[in-house]
Write an enzyme that holds these catalytic residues in place. Structure first.
Site, short mmCIF file in Angstrom:
data_model
loop_
_atom_site.label_atom_id
_atom_site.label_comp_id
_atom_site.label_asym_id
_atom_site.label_seq_id
_atom_site.Cartn_x
_atom_site.Cartn_y
_atom_site.Cartn_z
N ARG B 257 3.89 7.50 5.09
CA ARG B 257 3.24 6.37 4.47
C ARG B 257 1.97 6.91 4.61
NH1 ARG B 257 1.41 1.43 7.01
NH2 ARG B 257 -0.13 2.61 7.82
N HIS B 261 -0.91 0.68 4.84
CA HIS B 261 -0.03 -0.76 4.23
C HIS B 261 -0.81 -1.31 2.85
CE1 HIS B 261 2.35 -2.94 4.45
NE2 HIS B 261 1.69 -4.51 4.48
N TYR B 270 -4.88 2.33 13.92
CA TYR B 270 -3.17 2.53 14.92
C TYR B 270 -1.75 3.93 14.98
CZ TYR B 270 -2.02 0.79 10.34
OH TYR B 270 -1.74 0.79 8.85
C1 TPP Z 1 9.58 -11.26 6.61
C2 TPP Z 1 7.93 -10.97 6.87
N1 TPP Z 1 8.11 -10.88 7.41
C3 TPP Z 1 6.55 -9.86 7.66
C4 TPP Z 1 5.42 -9.57 6.42
C5 TPP Z 1 4.74 -9.23 6.54
N2 TPP Z 1 4.85 -7.98 6.66
C6 TPP Z 1 3.84 -7.23 5.01
S1 TPP Z 1 5.01 -5.93 5.19
C7 TPP Z 1 5.46 -5.48 6.54
C8 TPP Z 1 6.10 -4.05 6.72
C9 TPP Z 1 7.24 -3.69 6.34
O1 TPP Z 1 7.39 -2.46 7.00
P1 TPP Z 1 8.41 -1.85 5.55
O2 TPP Z 1 9.51 -2.32 5.35
O3 TPP Z 1 9.24 -0.71 6.65
O4 TPP Z 1 7.95 -1.01 4.22
P2 TPP Z 1 6.46 -0.36 3.83
O5 TPP Z 1 5.81 -1.71 4.25
O6 TPP Z 1 6.47 0.51 4.63
O7 TPP Z 1 6.81 0.51 2.38
C10 TPP Z 1 5.16 -6.79 6.96
C11 TPP Z 1 5.29 -7.29 8.72
C12 TPP Z 1 6.77 -10.07 5.97
N3 TPP Z 1 6.09 -9.60 3.89
N4 TPP Z 1 8.05 -10.41 5.08
#
Ligand code: TPP
Ligand code: MG
Lengths: 323, 357
Positions: B257, B261, B270
């Site tokens: 990425r 985010h 971080y």
């Molecule tokens: C169940 C849940 N917990 C927490 C969040 C908050 N949150 C949104 S995106 C994210 C990280 C997701 O990471 P990843 O699956 O690696 O996808 P990326 O964003 O890197 O594409 C978090 C913790 C959420 N959306 N849903």
């Protein structure tokens, strides 16, 4: 005394409790290096590198393991990043944490405080705005706390962490940075189970919690301009509820407007209305009126339509004042 | 840097044993899809900073892993997104203007501004609606694939999710069901190394994410997610096997990425810029361009024309979308149920009445 936002006051409470009691553990998604997506845990990892944990993305894991820590005598304070994401942990909260004391005859207990931001007002759409306190208020064994000012957030969080039972500590996102207040360093305690009379008045009781307590204060100011003296009751703790304060106010004013931003049907304010109907009906001059979110998912573009505001509360005041 | 399937070599030539041998037309279409995603992301981040949209989550660095995978699916196959895959919806034919209207949340947004930006949906392209809770879509993809089998239809489902999502209970339940019922599901994990501020090493102690698949009884493959041909090849192979009744596959696309985010995130809190720079040097679009040039299908002139064309398309979509009014208040109350129940009708009428309409 430093002036703090609610975020800073929560951070301060966590820091002071972690200093005071080495059993206090913070865990959750992004709570370490990043200091939490709202920065409530900022700097804690640096000061307590062995007691602050960024966890894998699994709310059931966060709460389930926090329960285990609590069973072993620690005082975990897990964070769920948004209340909208708490449901993977629902089973752990309602089946496990809430019932542990009862089902073990008090042999095992879960002194855990689940912190989670909740409520609307930040343009978060369906999944970053919900107020699902009713599910938890409906679960015996859980305490449910909602602060609405920085200083009380510190006092209530401190009391929650020290409480022997599982506490849902719901932080109104809309109030995180909306104002500052003098917050003393050192111990501040606001006992659980006590409501606050935010503004005295003799004509109508406005009953709310969290961001809606603030909306009610605005409405009370507007009502005063029309010669109506509204009393604002901020419940602060939903379970256990401070019935005496609630009933004393309504018995005095004879009119009640209950305000909550969750969907209307079976929201916590329905319970308030039921209590008033059961225990104060002979004092009421007119119907108890609710001002609430609609029975729809929480919207994005039409957030301002959805969220109760002071005008909607004022309309309810006007209505009950006709009686 | 990554021990995983890769096809495009540094000089733009390809591994002849693995090259999917795209036609020039398809090869350019893939490039266009990736470029569109990249340019769109940069434009939308700028629009967000100007306050013209409320939020945005870019997929910078992940273009190959998103567009390469989507391109490998047939139109009858379904795509189930996490949230970082507008490039896949656009490849499926979603009009840019529709996406822009969703990002703004206006009256011409097909979902009436109900969802936050980046939660678009495109039924016509068999592209599912997006939910913020991470991981919830993965079992849906298994159920859709299961239904395809139950109906005897030879299609497959591609489901996108992140490294963070592999920690959710839903991921594990979905993998288990897919293995047990041999559903035609392609699990495409975009391992972009981060879940907001949490590195993948905090999601799992496994050496790879792909190695989780064998525990559920099917294959997991690791592909270089910065190599669009490798992603295309692995996804295409997995989808073919799925359609032929050979069950699910998990693909771990190892990627990065490059951006924040989301527009609410500040990655400098971080992670080190040096790490980002390392991955930026492996930019999937630059790499794919070398492949096109090596094949004799691309040059500076075509590049300039493409950029111009995409830029104009986006500008037009923004202009058209910004002309649309906000959603009508009535839309707050519709679609909660097929038929509006009385209590909701009452709430709507009571709200609208004093406004004198
Ligand atoms: C169940 C849940 N917990 C927490 C969040 C908050 N949150 C949104 S995106 C994210 C990280 C997701 O990471 P990843 O699956 O690696 O996808 P990326 O964003 O890197 O594409 C978090 C913790 C959420 N959306 N849903
Ligand atoms: Mg990720």
């Amino acid at each position: 005394m430093p002036a703090m936002t609610m975020v800073q006051a929560i951070n301060n409470a966590l820091r002071e409790e972690m200093r005071r009691d080495d059993r206090v553990i913070v865990l959750g998604e992004d709570v370490g290096r990043n200091g939490g997506v709202f920065r409530c845990t900022e700097g804690l990892l640096d000061e307590f590198p062995e007691r602050v944990f960024d966890t894998p993305l699994a709310e059931g894991g966060i709460i389930g393991t926090a329960i285990g820590m609590a069973l072993y005598g620690l005082r975990p304070v897990p964070e769920i990043q948004f209340m909208d994401f708490i449901y993977p942990a629902f089973d752990q909260i309602v089946s496990e944490a809430a019932k542990m004391r009862y089902r073990s005859g008090g042999q095992f207990t879960v002194p855990m405080t689940i912190r989670t931001p909740f409520g609307g007002g930040i343009r978060g759409g369906h999944y970053h705005s919900q107020s699902s306190e009713a599910y938890f208020c409906h679960t015996p064994g859980l305490k449910v706390v909602v602060p609405s000012t920085p200083k009380e957030a510190k006092g209530l969080l401190t009391a929650s962490i020290r409480d022997p039972d599982p506490v849902m500590f719901l932080e109104p996102k809309k109030l995180y940075r909306s104002s500052r207040e003098e917050v003393p360093e050192g111990e501040v305690l606001v006992p659980l189970g006590e409501a606050a009379v935010r503004r005295p008045g003799k004509d109508v009781s406005l009953i709310a919690y969290g961001y809606m307590a603030q909306v009610c204060l605005e409405a009370a100011t507007k009502a005063a301009a029309k010669g109506v003296e509204a009393e604002v009751i901020d419940l602060r703790t939903l379970v256990p509820l401070d019935e005496p304060t609630l009933l004393a106010s309504v018995k005095k004013t004879g009119r009640a407007v209950v305000v909550y931003e969750a969907p209307r049907t079976a929201g916590f304010g329905a319970e308030i209305s039921a209590i008033l109907a059961e225990k104060a009906i002979e004092y009421l001059r007119g119907p108890i009126v609710r001002v609430t979110g609609f029975d729809t998912p929480f919207p994005y573009a039409l957030e301002d339509v959805y969220l109760p505001n002071s005008d909607r509360v004022l309309a309810a005041i006007d209505k009950v004042m006709t009686f | 840097m990554v021990d995983a399937l890769h096809i495009i070599r540094d000089d733009g030539s390809t591994d002849p044993r693995l090259d999917p041998e795209l036609s020039e037309e398809d090869a350019v279409r893939l490039y266009r899809g990736m470029s569109l995603q990249r340019i769109l992301d940069n434009r939308m981040l700028a629009l967000q900073r100007q306050g013209r949209i409320g939020f945005y989550g870019p997929s910078l660095g992940q273009e190959a892993a998103i567009v390469g995978a989507a391109m490998a699916m047939e139109p009858e196959d379904w795509i189930v997104p996490q949230y970082r895959e507008p490039g896949a919806a656009l490849i499926r034919g979603m009009p840019l203007k529709e996406l822009l209207c969703q990002l703004i949340g206006n009256a011409e947004d097909p979902v009436h501004g109900r969802q936050m930006p980046c939660h678009y949906v495109y039924r016509k392209g068999n592209y599912l609606s997006i939910s913020s809770p991470v991981g919830t879509q993965i079992p849906h993809a298994v159920g859709i694939a299961w239904a395809m089998r139950l109906r005897g239809e030879p299609h497959a489902v591609l489901v996108f999710f992140g490294d963070g999502a592999t920690s959710t209970a839903d991921f594990h339940a979905a993998m288990n069901f897919a293995g047990v019922f041999r559903t035609p599901t392609v699990f495409l994990c975009n391992n972009n190394q981060w879940a907001i501020s949490v590195p993948v090493a905090r999601q799992t102690a496994s050496a790879t994410l792909a190695q989780k698949a064998p525990a559920y009884g099917f294959d997991g493959v690791r592909v270089d997610g910065m190599d669009a041909l490798a992603v295309f090849r692995a996804t295409g192979d997995a989808a073919r096997r799925a359609r032929e009744g050979h069950g699910p596959t998990m693909i771990e696309a190892v990627t990065y990425r490059l951006g924040p985010h989301s527009s609410s995130d500040d990655p400098s809190r971080y992670r080190d810029e040096s790490e980002v720079a390392l991955w930026r040097a492996r930019d999937p679009i630059a790499r794919y361009r070398r492949y096109l040039e090596h094949a004799g299908w691309w040059d500076d002139g075509r590049e300039a024309r493409l950029e111009q064309e995409i830029g104009d398309e986006i500008t037009r979509a923004i202009q058209e979308a910004e002309r649309a009014p906000p959603p009508a208040v009535e839309t707050l109350f519709t679609d909660v149920y097929a038929e509006m129940p009385d209590h909701l009708r009452d709430q709507r009428d009571a709200f609208l009445a004093p406004r004198g309409r």
